[in-house]
Each structure stands twice: as structure tokens, then as C-alpha cells.
Enzyme design. Structure first.
Site, mmCIF file in Angstrom:
data_model
loop_
_atom_site.group_PDB
_atom_site.id
_atom_site.type_symbol
_atom_site.label_atom_id
_atom_site.label_comp_id
_atom_site.label_asym_id
_atom_site.label_seq_id
_atom_site.Cartn_x
_atom_site.Cartn_y
_atom_site.Cartn_z
ATOM 1 N N PRO A 261 0.788 -1.236 0.000
ATOM 2 C CA PRO A 261 0.000 0.000 0.000
ATOM 3 C C PRO A 261 0.818 1.283 0.000
ATOM 4 O O PRO A 261 0.846 2.033 0.972
ATOM 5 C CB PRO A 261 -0.822 -0.135 1.281
ATOM 6 C CG PRO A 261 0.065 -0.930 2.202
ATOM 7 C CD PRO A 261 0.786 -1.908 1.317
ATOM 8 N N CYS A 262 1.445 1.585 -1.136
ATOM 9 C CA CYS A 262 2.161 2.860 -1.232
ATOM 10 C C CYS A 262 1.190 4.035 -1.178
ATOM 11 O O CYS A 262 1.618 5.174 -0.922
ATOM 12 C CB CYS A 262 3.012 2.900 -2.491
ATOM 13 S SG CYS A 262 2.130 2.566 -4.025
ATOM 14 N N HIS A 263 -0.116 3.786 -1.377
ATOM 15 C CA HIS A 263 -1.093 4.871 -1.262
ATOM 16 C C HIS A 263 -1.209 5.381 0.171
ATOM 17 O O HIS A 263 -1.757 6.456 0.406
ATOM 18 C CB HIS A 263 -2.467 4.431 -1.770
ATOM 19 C CG HIS A 263 -3.037 3.258 -1.056
ATOM 20 N ND1 HIS A 263 -2.722 1.951 -1.376
ATOM 21 C CD2 HIS A 263 -3.912 3.170 -0.013
ATOM 22 C CE1 HIS A 263 -3.366 1.124 -0.582
ATOM 23 N NE2 HIS A 263 -4.106 1.841 0.258
#
Length: 294
Positions: A261-263
Site C-alpha cells: 500500500p504505497c497509497h
């Protein structure tokens, strides 16, 4: 009550409108607009909007408004700074709940992980996701990369990424693994997507990259759903407190969107401006997680 999510193809087709709906609700929740007015803003009848939103998100528009009010998450939709501190009691369970998915450790030897995919046989294809059409890169040991396709997206302006078309998305993923033997197979990508998003099967990931980058990517997995960290905070957690810039670059190089989850990583100012696959998609992902945070 357990809510039934729509089939994956239907959720993918609904994504653009649902992303706009999330944005609209984030801007108006303090006024508690009724279902009819929100539906009208989406050019849908109230019954159609209620059904489509609930089957896409797993929560009703009213439940979603309650989540925003409870956590004061309107700020999240504007600048990414807020975090919901309590969860909705939605009764979701089973394969429809994306965060029940298990992400296995990468099944690569250290040597294989460092090669950047040299000699690997990979499948490239497009297949639906709840966040629109995905560009999938799959290897024999698991998911290698996932990006997103937005045909007709406007050109990037400054740091504002708006998304990319199919050709650019495929070229982006393939360029990350120049030594791999890549073949196109949309049918296999669809089968893989349905295994993951509909059947909820365990999903191994094959992370090719330097040890530093793989360390940062594993640190991203430690950020709880429904929360965010700045690049500086992530640098500290990953054991590199003086390397925030390098950590930011590693986050940007993360090949597997959503699942790694780079978001959840934000710039120091909290803005959502620098997500590779489009600002609206990052906002939708964060908001979706906060509505389902446990």
C-alpha cells in the site's frame, strides 16, 4: 447484516463514478445531504445510486456518511491529513472484503530478487479491479506488478498524476523488468484477478528489487489499513531515519499497487499529489480503507 458486493467486472466499470461519489461525499458530508441529492449529483436515480454505491463499497451511502462524520475524514479527501479513528460495524466477511486477503512473503531466493526479473517468464494482461481496469504482471511465483489503466486521462501537470492509458501502463510495467520474457495473456490476468478479488485466495507476491527497496516495501505492509505515514516516518520505521528521500523513491518504485500500500505514504505536507496511478485513485483507496477500518 452482510452486504453482497457486485461482481468484479461491475465494480471495475463503476469505479470512475464511485470515485467521484467519494469525492462529493467528502466535500458535503457536514451538510448531511440526502440520498436524492447525492444521486442527482451523480446523474443517477436514488435507487440506482444506492444499489451501485453499496455493491461497490460494501457500505451504504448513509453508513459512509456516518463514517466520515465519526472520524472527521473530510480533511482526508481534501489534503490527506486526517485518519478515521473508529470503524463502521458493517458485518462484512468472507472473500468480498479485500483486507481479508493474505499476502504471502515473496517466494524468491535473494539472488532472484536482485536480478530485476532477468530470465523470468512473466504474463502481462489487463483485468478488472475494484479501482478500475488493472494492468497485471504475473510470474510463476505470484503477482509481480499491478498498475491501473485510465484511457483518455489528462496529461500530468506538475506533481498531479491523473493516470495513464493502456499502452503507457503496459510499457511502464514491462520497463521495470527489461530482462524478463514477457507475453500477453488477458485471460490469465482475468483469472488471477478473480482468484484474488472474488474468491479471496491467498496471494503470493514476487518482489524483484534491491534489498533496500524490498525492505521499504515490507515496511509499507506494516502500515495499518485506515492510517497513513509520511515518507519521513516510513524511513524511521524501515530503519533508515536519515534517508527519507531514498525511501520516497523506493515507495514510488513499488511495483504492486493497492496490495503493497504505497497509497498510505504521504509527503510531509500531507497532500495526495504524487501517486503514480492518479490522485483520484489514491483518494478512493484511502477513503475506501477508512470506511472499512477495523
Amino acid at each position: 447484516m452482510t452486504l453482497t458486493l457486485a461482481p468484479l467486472d461491475e465494480r471495475a466499470l463503476a469505479y470512475d463514478r464511485m470515485a467521484r461519489a467519494l469525492d462529493h461525499l467528502g466535500d458535503t458530508w457536514r451538510d448531511w445531504p440526502d440520498l436524492a441529492s447525492v444521486a442527482a449529483a451523480m446523474n443517477l436515480s436514488p435507487s440506482h445510486f444506492q444499489r451501485e454505491f453499496t455493491r461497490w463499497a460494501g457500505v451504504s451511502p448513509k453508513q459512509f456518511q456516518a463514517a466520515l462524520a465519526h472520524g472527521a475524514a473530510g480533511d482526508l479527501l481534501r489534503d490527506g491529513a486526517s485518519v478515521l479513528d473508529a470503524a463502521l460495524e458493517t458485518g462484512l466477511s468472507g472473500p468480498g472484503r479485500l483486507h481479508d486477503l493474505f499476502i504471502a512473503h515473496e517466494g524468491l531466493t535473494p539472488g532472484e530478487a536482485k536480478t530485476g526479473g532477468a530470465g523470468a517468464g512473466l504474463i502481462l494482461g489487463k483485468a478488472p479491479t475494484p479501482f478500475g481496469l488493472g494492468a497485471w504482471l504475473i510470474g510463476p511465483r505470484g503477482l509481480v506488478a499491478l498498475g491501473f489503466i485510465d484511457e483518455g486521462a489528462p496529461q500530468r501537470t506538475g506533481f498531479e498524476h491523473q493516470g495513464v492509458g493502456e499502452a503507457q501502463a503496459f510499457a511502464d510495467l514491462a520497463a521495470r523488468y527489461p530482462g524478463a520474457d514477457i507475453r500477453r495473456d488477458d485471460a490469465e490476468a482475468v483469472r488471477f484477478a478473480r482468484r484474488v478479488f472474488e474468491s479471496g485466495e491467498p496471494m503470493p507476491v514476487a518482489l524483484y528489487g534491491t534489498p533496500f527497496r524490498r525492505q521499504v516495501w515490507r515496511a509499507l505492509l506494516e502500515i495499518p489499513a485506515g492510517t497513513t505515514q509520511t515518507y519521513g516516518q516510513l524511513a524511521t520505521v524501515s530503519g533508515h531515519p536519515k534517508a527519507a528521500r531514498a525511501v520516497g523513491a523506493a515507495v514510488g518504485a513499488n511495483p504492486i499497487s493497492w496490495f503493497i500500500p504505497c497509497h498510505r505514504a504521504l509527503a510531509a505536507d500531507g497532500r495526495l499529489h504524487n501517486y503514480h496511478w492518479g490522485v483520484a485513485r489514491k483518494r478512493a483507496m484511502l477513503t475506501y480503507e477508512r470506511a472499512h477500518a477495523a
